[in-house]
Write a protein that holds these residues in place. Structure first.
Motif, mmCIF file in Angstrom:
data_model
loop_
_atom_site.group_PDB
_atom_site.id
_atom_site.type_symbol
_atom_site.label_atom_id
_atom_site.label_comp_id
_atom_site.label_asym_id
_atom_site.label_seq_id
_atom_site.Cartn_x
_atom_site.Cartn_y
_atom_site.Cartn_z
ATOM 1 N N ILE A 340 0.851 -1.194 0.000
ATOM 2 C CA ILE A 340 0.000 0.000 0.000
ATOM 3 C C ILE A 340 0.883 1.240 0.000
ATOM 4 O O ILE A 340 2.083 1.168 0.274
ATOM 5 N N GLU A 341 0.301 2.378 -0.306
ATOM 6 C CA GLU A 341 1.046 3.634 -0.290
ATOM 7 C C GLU A 341 1.097 4.167 1.132
ATOM 8 O O GLU A 341 0.058 4.296 1.793
ATOM 9 N N PRO A 342 2.292 4.449 1.669
ATOM 10 C CA PRO A 342 2.373 5.025 3.017
ATOM 11 C C PRO A 342 1.755 6.417 3.035
ATOM 12 O O PRO A 342 1.755 7.122 2.016
ATOM 13 N N TRP A 343 1.238 6.822 4.187
ATOM 14 C CA TRP A 343 0.578 8.132 4.270
ATOM 15 C C TRP A 343 1.563 9.285 4.311
ATOM 16 O O TRP A 343 1.213 10.415 3.969
ATOM 17 N N GLU A 344 2.793 9.061 4.734
ATOM 18 C CA GLU A 344 3.769 10.140 4.836
ATOM 19 C C GLU A 344 4.067 10.731 3.457
ATOM 20 O O GLU A 344 4.194 9.998 2.473
ATOM 21 N N PRO A 345 4.214 12.071 3.376
ATOM 22 C CA PRO A 345 4.335 12.720 2.062
ATOM 23 C C PRO A 345 5.682 12.555 1.381
ATOM 24 O O PRO A 345 5.801 12.853 0.185
ATOM 25 N N THR A 348 7.455 6.697 -0.739
ATOM 26 C CA THR A 348 6.454 6.038 -1.575
ATOM 27 C C THR A 348 6.836 4.583 -1.785
ATOM 28 O O THR A 348 8.023 4.233 -1.798
ATOM 29 N N THR A 349 5.845 3.735 -1.966
ATOM 30 C CA THR A 349 6.055 2.352 -2.394
ATOM 31 C C THR A 349 5.750 2.206 -3.882
ATOM 32 O O THR A 349 5.777 1.101 -4.409
ATOM 33 N N MET A 350 5.407 3.322 -4.529
ATOM 34 C CA MET A 350 5.031 3.383 -5.947
ATOM 35 C C MET A 350 3.648 2.792 -6.205
ATOM 36 O O MET A 350 3.240 2.660 -7.365
ATOM 37 N N SER A 355 -0.020 10.439 -6.044
ATOM 38 C CA SER A 355 -0.450 11.235 -4.887
ATOM 39 C C SER A 355 0.724 11.865 -4.155
ATOM 40 O O SER A 355 0.511 12.613 -3.192
ATOM 41 N N LYS A 356 1.943 11.587 -4.586
ATOM 42 C CA LYS A 356 3.123 12.083 -3.885
ATOM 43 C C LYS A 356 3.793 13.211 -4.682
ATOM 44 O O LYS A 356 3.163 14.209 -4.998
ATOM 45 N N ILE A 392 10.799 0.738 -0.736
ATOM 46 C CA ILE A 392 10.371 2.076 -0.334
ATOM 47 C C ILE A 392 11.325 3.082 -0.970
ATOM 48 O O ILE A 392 12.540 2.876 -0.974
ATOM 49 N N TYR A 393 10.781 4.166 -1.477
ATOM 50 C CA TYR A 393 11.552 5.136 -2.239
ATOM 51 C C TYR A 393 11.422 6.526 -1.620
ATOM 52 O O TYR A 393 10.393 6.869 -1.041
ATOM 53 N N SER A 394 12.477 7.324 -1.775
ATOM 54 C CA SER A 394 12.503 8.688 -1.246
ATOM 55 C C SER A 394 12.867 9.675 -2.360
ATOM 56 O O SER A 394 13.363 9.278 -3.410
ATOM 57 N N PRO A 395 12.647 10.979 -2.139
ATOM 58 C CA PRO A 395 12.728 11.958 -3.234
ATOM 59 C C PRO A 395 14.124 12.352 -3.686
ATOM 60 O O PRO A 395 14.303 12.767 -4.826
#
Length: 427
Positions: A340-345, A348-350, A355-356, A392-395
């Motif tokens: 699922i997509e984590p709620w934190e902005p 992301t799990t893609m 939504s991110k 899990i991925y970060s910006p």
């Protein structure tokens, strides 16, 4: 034509603000209702036990933005007007209980954690609903309680007086972010040091973008909660101190994790001022801190990395930002569901990347984005974050939410923080 358009936008904003204020005046008094309860259970269960309801003299939140629009937090509480069944207030939050549920200990035993929720005081009978986020990301109701604001069992005694100084800010409470700094591990002789430390650490926060842009919209209070002894607990070295709010290193047996379980004491102290956020400033030079969305933030006052840690933890506590590191020791086991997509902005799990920060990517940036020098300063989708090296991925390759090497938040985190500031100040 441009002038008329700008005037039209201004009129729309004014109308929106007036409508929000009318709703506040219709349903609420300008003071706080506080609900204290225990949240207990283990890795697979949770139960709520009511402790008490209190009336407190100040309301520190917005009188315009009353309904949570972000959907952040592992928990959420909602307040409904009973007569109309209208949702009149809501807020998402995290807690230490939710983190503890992911530890090895939670698989073997049950524990209970003190919890406090604050909201504007309702004028009429209201229904308090507490929701918890399930493993599949959906929210479910776990507790409900009907509140009669005339009930004489709502505690109405005055807060235990704690001296305080307003060290920063001149804005009105409803149009500012109000931060209550609590003195922890400061003796009577060290209170002047505490006030100086608050000015310094608050200055650290306001030095970091985008907080610097809105520094005049922050009110900073220094609450002089005196401790019997100086410092804080370090259980791993058999050091124990008698302090105001009982902070401790080695939370969940992680040496750097510096928190308190004494949520009741935090709110008892903060009741002396209007507050949106609680910040526990701890009189130690050891490295450590903690931050929990709409719960509290904490950090060491005198460590060489306090500049970096103070805003990192406030990123958690204020804006709901996730940790972006993935190779440091933590107590959690399987903290995120990768399906699922984590709620934190900022992670992301893609699963639902739209939504991110997808709108912030350059069209030429590959997704996923390799962690190579060629993309060192590029907003992308880098695998690793949220305590996991895979899935899990970060910006960006490095951010204040990943390491202490980076002084500033990345553009994605900055956007999330700015959106939260605007929400708090009613814009």
């Amino acid at each position: 034509m441009k002038l008329k358009s700008s005037l039209f936008l201004v009129l729309i904003v004014i109308a929106f603000v007036c409508k929000g204020q009318d709703k506040f005046e219709k349903y609420f008094e300008n003071k706080t209702l506080r609900i204290d309860y225990l949240m207990g259970g283990d890795a697979k269960s949770q139960t709520v036990f009511l402790k008490e309801l209190k009336e407190e003299p100040h309301w520190g939140g917005s009188t315009v933005n009353l309904i949570d629009k972000f959907g952040y937090g592992t928990f959420c509480f909602k307040l409904y007007d009973v007569e109309s069944n209208e949702l009149i207030y809501s807020k998402g939050f995290n807690s230490l209980f939710q983190e503890w549920q992911t530890t090895a200990e939670a698989k073997e035993m049950k524990r209970a954690f003190y919890q406090v929720n604050v909201m504007p005081f309702p004028k009429k009978t209201a229904r308090f609903v507490l929701e918890s986020r399930k493993w599949d990301g959906t929210m479910e109701k776990i507790w409900e309680y009907k509140i009669d604001p005339t009930n004489y069992f709502i505690i109405r005694d005055k807060p235990i007086p704690v001296p305080f100084t307003k060290v920063m800010g001149k804005g009105s409470t409803e149009e500012s972010v109000d931060i209550a700094f609590i003195a922890e591990g400061y003796t009577t002789k060290e209170i002047d040091k505490f006030k100086a430390d608050v000015k310094r650490v608050a200055g650290y926060l306001m030095d970091v973008p985008p907080f610097n842009k809105y520094a005049k919209r922050f009110n900073i209070y220094a609450l002089e909660s005196v401790s019997e002894e100086s410092g804080t607990d370090v259980p791993g070295e058999n050091i124990y101190k008698n302090t105001a709010v009982n902070t401790t290193f080695y939370t969940f047996d992680v040496p750097r994790y510096l928190t308190t379980f004494d949520i009741k004491a935090l709110h008892d102290i903060c009741a002396n001022v209007p507050y949106d956020q609680i910040y526990v400033l701890i009189n130690t030079d050891r490295y450590g801190g903690g931050g929990f969305y709409n719960y509290y933030s904490s950090c060491s006052a005198d460590n060489e990395l306090t500049y970096e840690v103070s805003s990192h933890e406030f990123g958690h506590g204020f804006a709901g930002l996730a940790d972006e590191y993935y190779n440091s020791k933590v107590a959690y086991d399987g903290f995120y569901n990768l399906e699922i997509e984590p709620w934190e902005p900022n992670i992301t799990t893609m699963v639902d990347f739209d939504s991110k920060w997808k709108d912030m990517l350059d069209e030429s940036t590959p997704v996923p984005t390799p962690r190579t020098p060629a993309f060192q300063k590029t907003i992308g989708v880098y695998e690793g974050g949220g305590y996991s090296a895979k899935g899990i991925y970060s910006p960006v390759q490095d951010c204040k939410m990943k390491s202490n090497k980076e002084k500033h938040f990345c553009p994605v985190c900055q956007r999330a923080i700015e959106q939260m500031i605007l929400y708090h100040i009613g814009e």
